[in-house]
Design a protein around this motif. Structure first.
Motif, PDB file in Angstrom:
ATOM      1  N   ASP A  15      53.855  42.714  22.285  1.00 48.13           N
ATOM      2  CA  ASP A  15      53.659  43.880  23.350  1.00 48.13           C
ATOM      3  C   ASP A  15      52.116  44.507  23.081  1.00 48.13           C
ATOM      4  O   ASP A  15      51.519  45.131  23.797  1.00 48.13           O
ATOM      5  N   ARG A  26      49.332  42.320  24.267  1.00 49.74           N
ATOM      6  CA  ARG A  26      49.368  42.420  25.870  1.00 49.74           C
ATOM      7  C   ARG A  26      48.467  43.756  25.976  1.00 49.74           C
ATOM      8  O   ARG A  26      47.700  43.835  27.263  1.00 49.74           O
ATOM      9  N   ASP A  27      48.953  44.849  25.511  1.00 47.20           N
ATOM     10  CA  ASP A  27      48.311  46.296  25.550  1.00 47.20           C
ATOM     11  C   ASP A  27      46.503  45.987  25.181  1.00 47.20           C
ATOM     12  O   ASP A  27      45.865  46.509  25.905  1.00 47.20           O
ATOM     13  N   ARG A  52      44.922  44.269  27.954  1.00 49.62           N
ATOM     14  CA  ARG A  52      44.701  45.025  29.111  1.00 49.62           C
ATOM     15  C   ARG A  52      43.561  46.361  28.966  1.00 49.62           C
ATOM     16  O   ARG A  52      42.895  46.567  29.758  1.00 49.62           O
ATOM     17  N   SER A  95      42.750  40.119  31.736  1.00 49.76           N
ATOM     18  CA  SER A  95      44.342  39.781  32.051  1.00 49.76           C
ATOM     19  C   SER A  95      44.434  38.667  31.098  1.00 49.76           C
ATOM     20  O   SER A  95      43.822  38.069  30.451  1.00 49.76           O
ATOM     21  N   GLU A  96      45.933  38.390  31.157  1.00 44.60           N
ATOM     22  CA  GLU A  96      46.444  37.261  30.441  1.00 44.60           C
ATOM     23  C   GLU A  96      46.081  35.773  30.858  1.00 44.60           C
ATOM     24  O   GLU A  96      46.297  34.684  30.274  1.00 44.60           O
ATOM     25  N   ILE A 134      47.994  34.154  25.368  1.00 44.82           N
ATOM     26  CA  ILE A 134      48.785  34.545  24.183  1.00 44.82           C
ATOM     27  C   ILE A 134      49.346  33.176  23.832  1.00 44.82           C
ATOM     28  O   ILE A 134      50.094  32.660  24.375  1.00 44.82           O
TER      29      ILE A 134
END
Length: 623
Positions: free
Chosen positions: A515, A518-519, A522, A527-528, A533
């Motif tokens: 997480d 991902r933060d 962002r 974007s992913e 990842i």
């Protein structure tokens, strides 16, 4: 030159106020006059002015009216004007009564005169400030990037006011979920709507930046703001509280929202009086002073004005950096920078003998788990355990009053050499506490955001290179704490301890490492799909979660809500001598032998079978 200029401005202000007094008095007299001017009017006005002007100027000086700078006129300045005029009017009426001049005035003039004088004195100052601000900031109304301010509270209004003086930003609106503020003008800027309307207003006003001005809002709201800005393709920014870094303009303090801003953390409150008693006018020593925690400890200790700050560090470059920073930020604090190895007993004795510290904060350690696990196990033990013993034993010899040892959550039921060595160092301090006048305190906490070798800088570097971001396991969780917060709680524990306690910090809620990744992606406006990842599997010595034992069963409370005391296992008599003989062995044991022997000294040390990733092969992109 500065004093001359100040006198000139005070003289100009005095002349202005004297003129204002005459105008206010004449206006009040004309408005209350019945019939033509009497022939003696000019003699009376002159006599009254000779009394009124010195009286009012003296009262204004007493109230500090002439200490203000007109360009920065504010509400307190206007209040001083009002109080001085009202007080001056009362004194003037008494003096005119004594001089038998009050027969020429009636009650209406005593009402109108102070009102007119307040309007002229306060209005002139406000008009001058408005003119100066217009000349400095108002010309070219489209100067600066358009920006929306998120929030409409006191912090947001203060931010809007400060940004009005900036050429970098131009506030075009505010957003807040409070319906009562919708459509209101705050400091000249309109509250446009709720937070969810940000995409609409960003498009309409051609805004590409939003500044969050809600310092006390819950982390979930901050995360929601980031999500809304991401959908609107607006870069989300934040600014520190206006009370901090006041030596820098607000525009220079605005920064992008960082992952730390999205953590579930509550602000730390400190026993400021207790820390002043502990640190002020004392000689304080910090080992590992060039590290992340050590350097922050130095900065926070320096703020309490110690008599001297002694830095002890093995890395020359790290010492140079922290020494330069401290001398620049705290030029009045004597700083000693001692290069040395904590395992070198002679060097440690030399430094303590020369400077006689009252308190020692021991932050020097090897802390990188995988590096210490495989090829450097014995060095980790020597540095973290023998080094702690040397510093602690020397502290006892030179009558140090408090010794605060910076430990780790990895010392709880350790599964790696680094954690076991830190638990062993805790036990060394426990053993030395018996019969010692030095009070030993140990402080455990988890991962520190932004520290050297931590996951945050690593992720940021991977994002900057275009990815991928590597996470060891999708279920790995960690407790996180900011560097300043960790240092604050170390100081607080040192202030509270009575001797021999192991303090456990309240680290908040654990956070999944994925997480965090991902933060950060962002917050980098990516974007992913752009930054993948990938999972790489647990490294040697790692476990999926860390333990703090911060619960009622294994700890007891303290007066501070974020600190508890662990109910740690006692150290047996004679244990320390046996353990030291192991450390002082001339033979360097293998990694396997180190782990085997650590089990003898730290019974809770155990290896953990690393879970295998199912259906997620090594280096495969996360779903």
């Amino acid at each position: 030159m500065k004093a001359v200029r100040l006198d000139f401005h005070s003289l100009a202000a005095t002349m202005h106020d004297g003129t204002a007094l005459v105008l206010a008095g004449c206006a009040a007299g004309l408005l209350t006059l019945n019939g033509p001017l009497p022939p003696y009017v000019f003699d009376v006005v002159g006599a009254i002015a000779l009394i009124a002007i010195p009286t009012q100027v003296a009262v204004s000086y007493f109230f500090g009216v002439y200490q203000g700078v007109w360009r920065y006129t504010s509400l307190p300045d206007i209040q001083r004007v009002i109080f001085s005029v009202l007080t001056g009017t009362v004194l003037l009426s008494i003096m005119l009564r004594v001089a038998d001049l009050d027969v020429y005035l009636d009650y209406r003039e005593y009402i109108l005169y102070p009102l007119f004088l307040i309007v002229i004195m306060a209005g002139s100052r406000m008009a001058y400030r408005s003119f100066k601000e217009w000349t400095l900031y108002g010309r070219g109304g489209e100067v600066g990037s358009p920006v929306l301010v998120i929030g409409a509270g006191d912090a947001a209004v203060g931010l809007v006011k400060e940004l009005g003086r900036s050429h970098d930003w131009r506030v075009v609106g505010m957003l807040d979920d409070d319906g009562a503020k919708l459509g209101r003008l705050l400091n000249g800027v309109r509250v446009l709507g709720p937070l969810e309307d940000l995409p609409k207003f960003a498009t309409r006003l051609k805004v590409r930046h939003a500044i969050v001005a809600m310092p006390s809002v819950a982390y979930s709201v901050r995360r929601r703001v980031v999500d809304i800005c991401k959908r609107a393709r607006v870069q989300v920014m934040t600014a520190p509280a206006l009370s901090t870094s006041a030596n820098k303009p607000v525009a220079a303090r605005i920064r992008k929202v960082a992952v730390e801003d999205l953590m579930k953390r509550e602000p730390v409150t400190l026993d400021d009086a207790g820390l002043h008693d502990l640190l002020t006018s004392q000689v304080v020593m910090v080992t590992g002073a060039g590290g992340s925690i050590g350097s922050e400890l130095c900065r926070q200790i320096a703020a309490y004005q110690p008599a001297m700050l002694v830095l002890f560090e093995q890395s020359e470059f790290a010492m140079y950096k922290v020494d330069e920073a401290l001398r620049e930020q705290f030029p009045e604090i004597p700083v000693v920078s001692a290069i040395g190895d904590v395992k070198n007993a002679k060097r440690m004795a030399q430094v303590m003998h020369q400077y006689r510290p009252a308190h020692v904060f021991h932050a020097a350690a090897y802390k990188h788990v995988p590096l210490m696990e495989e090829a450097n196990a014995w060095e980790a033990v020597l540095n973290n355990v023998l080094g702690t013993y040397v510093v602690a034993r020397t502290a006892i010899d030179y009558d140090v009053r408090k010794f605060v040892f910076v430990s780790t959550d990895k010392a709880v039921n350790p599964t790696n050499v680094m954690g076991a060595s830190k638990r062993l160092a805790e036990m060394v301090c426990q053993a030395l506490q018996a019969g010692s006048n030095t009070r030993f305190e140990m402080v455990r906490f988890g991962n520190v955001l932004g520290s050297a070798g931590s996951v945050i800088p690593k992720f940021q570097d991977q994002i900057d290179k275009g990815g991928p971001v590597t996470v060891t396991h999708p279920e790995m969780v960690r407790y996180f704490m900011s560097i300043p917060e960790a240092a604050q709680l170390v100081l607080q524990a040192g202030c509270m301890g009575l001797g021999g306690e192991i303090f456990v910090m309240d680290m908040g809620e654990p956070v999944k490492i994925v997480d965090v990744a991902r933060d950060m992606i962002r917050l980098s406006d990516l974007s992913e799909n752009e930054i993948r990842i990938v999972y790489t599997g647990l490294r040697p010595g790692e476990k999926l979660f860390e333990e703090l034992l911060a619960d009622d069963e294994h700890t007891r409370p303290t007066p501070h809500p974020k600190l508890r005391i662990a109910k740690a296992r006692e150290v047996a008599a004679g244990w320390l001598e046996d353990m030291l003989s192991w450390l002082q062995s001339e033979r360097i044991p293998s990694e396997a032998e180190v782990r085997r022997d650590l089990k003898r000294w730290v019974p809770e040390f155990h290896s953990q079978v690393r879970p295998k990733l199912k259906a997620v092969p090594r280096a495969k992109a996360a779903p």
